[in-house]
Design an enzyme around this catalytic site. Sequence first.
Site, short mmCIF file in Angstrom:
data_model
loop_
_atom_site.label_atom_id
_atom_site.label_comp_id
_atom_site.label_asym_id
_atom_site.label_seq_id
_atom_site.Cartn_x
_atom_site.Cartn_y
_atom_site.Cartn_z
N HIS A 125 0.82 -1.08 0.09
CA HIS A 125 -0.09 -0.07 0.10
C HIS A 125 1.02 1.16 -0.04
CE1 HIS A 125 -3.22 2.80 0.97
NE2 HIS A 125 -4.11 1.85 0.55
N ASP A 155 -8.00 -5.17 -0.18
CA ASP A 155 -8.37 -6.01 -1.08
C ASP A 155 -8.07 -7.50 -1.02
OD1 ASP A 155 -7.74 -3.36 -3.10
OD2 ASP A 155 -9.75 -4.03 -2.91
C1 SDX Z 1 -6.09 0.13 -2.90
O1 SDX Z 1 -4.51 4.52 -2.18
C2 SDX Z 1 -5.02 4.05 -1.57
O2 SDX Z 1 -5.69 4.69 -0.35
C3 SDX Z 1 -6.01 2.73 -2.18
C4 SDX Z 1 -6.84 1.98 -1.45
C5 SDX Z 1 -8.23 2.67 -1.19
O3 SDX Z 1 -9.02 2.51 -0.28
O4 SDX Z 1 -8.44 3.81 -2.14
O5 SDX Z 1 -6.32 1.68 -0.31
C6 SDX Z 1 -7.16 0.63 -2.41
O6 SDX Z 1 -5.80 0.41 -4.16
C7 SDX Z 1 -5.22 -0.92 -2.52
C8 SDX Z 1 -4.11 -1.33 -3.13
C9 SDX Z 1 -4.63 -2.56 -4.19
N1 SDX Z 1 -3.50 -2.93 -4.94
C10 SDX Z 1 -3.06 -4.14 -4.98
O7 SDX Z 1 -3.25 -4.82 -4.05
C11 SDX Z 1 -1.98 -4.36 -6.04
C12 SDX Z 1 -0.55 -4.87 -5.60
N2 SDX Z 1 0.00 -3.70 -4.74
C13 SDX Z 1 1.03 -2.96 -5.41
O8 SDX Z 1 0.93 -2.80 -6.87
C14 SDX Z 1 1.41 -1.72 -4.70
O9 SDX Z 1 1.78 -2.15 -3.40
C15 SDX Z 1 0.43 -0.54 -4.50
C16 SDX Z 1 0.08 -0.22 -6.04
C17 SDX Z 1 -0.52 -0.70 -3.84
C18 SDX Z 1 1.29 0.55 -3.80
O10 SDX Z 1 2.57 1.01 -5.07
P1 SDX Z 1 3.57 1.83 -4.42
O11 SDX Z 1 3.20 2.74 -3.25
O12 SDX Z 1 3.90 2.68 -5.72
O13 SDX Z 1 4.92 1.17 -4.15
P2 SDX Z 1 5.97 0.51 -4.97
O14 SDX Z 1 5.32 -0.17 -6.35
O15 SDX Z 1 6.86 1.80 -5.29
O16 SDX Z 1 6.57 -0.60 -4.28
C19 SDX Z 1 7.83 -0.37 -3.41
C20 SDX Z 1 8.58 -1.74 -3.71
C21 SDX Z 1 8.86 -2.19 -4.80
O17 SDX Z 1 9.98 -2.85 -4.67
P3 SDX Z 1 11.65 -2.08 -5.18
O18 SDX Z 1 11.34 -1.66 -6.34
O19 SDX Z 1 11.51 -1.17 -3.83
O20 SDX Z 1 12.69 -3.42 -4.98
O21 SDX Z 1 7.52 -2.81 -2.87
C22 SDX Z 1 7.27 -3.62 -4.14
C23 SDX Z 1 7.75 -2.69 -5.36
O22 SDX Z 1 8.15 -3.88 -6.40
N3 SDX Z 1 6.10 -4.04 -4.25
C24 SDX Z 1 5.58 -5.09 -4.47
C25 SDX Z 1 4.15 -5.14 -4.22
N4 SDX Z 1 3.84 -4.11 -3.70
C26 SDX Z 1 5.09 -3.19 -3.74
N5 SDX Z 1 6.20 -6.50 -4.59
C27 SDX Z 1 5.21 -7.52 -4.82
N6 SDX Z 1 3.96 -7.65 -4.40
C28 SDX Z 1 3.25 -6.42 -4.02
N7 SDX Z 1 2.05 -6.41 -3.93
#
Ligand code: SDX
Length: 432
Positions: free
Chosen positions: A309, A366
Amino acid sequence: MKMEKIENAEIHVDNRKLACSVYRGTEGERAIDIRKLRKETGLITYDPGFVNTGSCASKVTFIDGEKGILRYRGYDVADLAEKCEFVEVAYLLIHGSLPNAEQKAHYSRLLNEHSMIHEDMKEFFSHYPEHSHPMAILSAMVVSLSSFYPELNDGDKEDLAMTVTRMISKLRTIAAFSYKKSIGEPAVYPRHDLRYCENFLNMMFSSPVRKEPIDPVMTEALNKLLIIHADHEQNCSASVVRSVGSAGANLYASISAGICALWGPLHGGANQHVIEMLEEIYQEDGDVDKLIERAKNPRSPFRLMGFGHRVYKSYDPRAKIAKELCKKVIAATNKNDPLLDIALELEEKALADPYFQERNLYPNVDFYTGLTYRELGIPTNMFTVMFAIGRLPGWIAQWLEMKKDPDSRISRPRQIYTGPNARRVVPINERK
Ligand code: SDX
């Protein structure tokens, strides 16, 4: 939206100093006011995804991502989920205070009164292809409401209150009608004698040949699911609703845009992808470890859906509520869902894995909600529609706040240009 000015900061650039005010919110978070930055220094900030950028001051929702706190208008989400119905929380978000018994009864009557959609709108459903995703239908139908209720005048308080009530009530009806269309059953109309959640479940699952009463366990579960989705400060879709509204577009158009943003798999679309991910594990070999390794692979675009998140760097408080609710509903239906066992194993192994620990990746809202929607009989491709029904009062509250905020301006970020410098057009017969 007034904030408390606490101190000054200085930005030093090109041997110059720019004094900027620092403001503090009611929960202690601070922001540096850079509104003079470009005019005084010629510089802009660079912050893709607005990770460090505050777009507004807001009184609607507070999140502490480190402590896993979520409050709507000061009330903790767990407290609201335990003691309120969704209609009360919708009222709270939009009006700023919980309704008393009389206000709640009046609001429920209004929602019932406006729960029908124009008969001509019903015809729209018959022109969508069978495989249409319900989020596409939902967004199109919401913006079409502006054609059926053209008197929307944002400036008129009464008009706006009526539009808000219509939207909250009709979104539920549009969702149920789109489901009935997708399974080839006749639409079931809303009933005056049923309350919000029960009415929705009745429109979804009753039919000319099925009259079982709605199980109160399911109605209670739906109330809680909608409450935990009701708002989440400046998330992607709420920012889109504010941004579209900042251009002067009407509420229907703004909400329709928010629905499209929510559909994204990285946002509200994740609840559908979580179930598809769990089903993939179940149908293959049940190997959770393989999926975790895939999610950790930096060369793979795959993400563990329902994990991570932007704000929560701790367990999403909504995921805690959804997890307990899921177990309660499955116990009440005496059905063991193998996907829940897989989800619990996946969570346990991911939380024990250094990759997820180092990045503070926890289950988000989710991860467990889809499992509960399944128990309610809601099809996977409607999970994000359910998210939208829950989030609607939050979107509306954010939109109304933006309209009243004296600091609000049309959303228009700047950029750093990295394209070609000026060049002249060469006539086509001279181009190589
Ligand atoms: C919602 O914003 C809100 O409030 C949203 C929400 C709401 O109520 O409105 O809470 C609802 O959208 C919840 C999120 C649902 N999405 C998912 O579950 C999809 C999976 N999650 C990821 O795509 C990610 O965690 C996000 C999109 C939710 C957040 O992305 P960020 O903040 O841009 O984080 P990032 O991509 O910069 O990740 C930081 C690191 C990265 O690794 P490095 O590059 O540092 O090595 O964490 C890793 C990412 O690769 N990472 C994950 C991951 N989420 C982040 N690796 C594997 N699986 C994951 N789910």
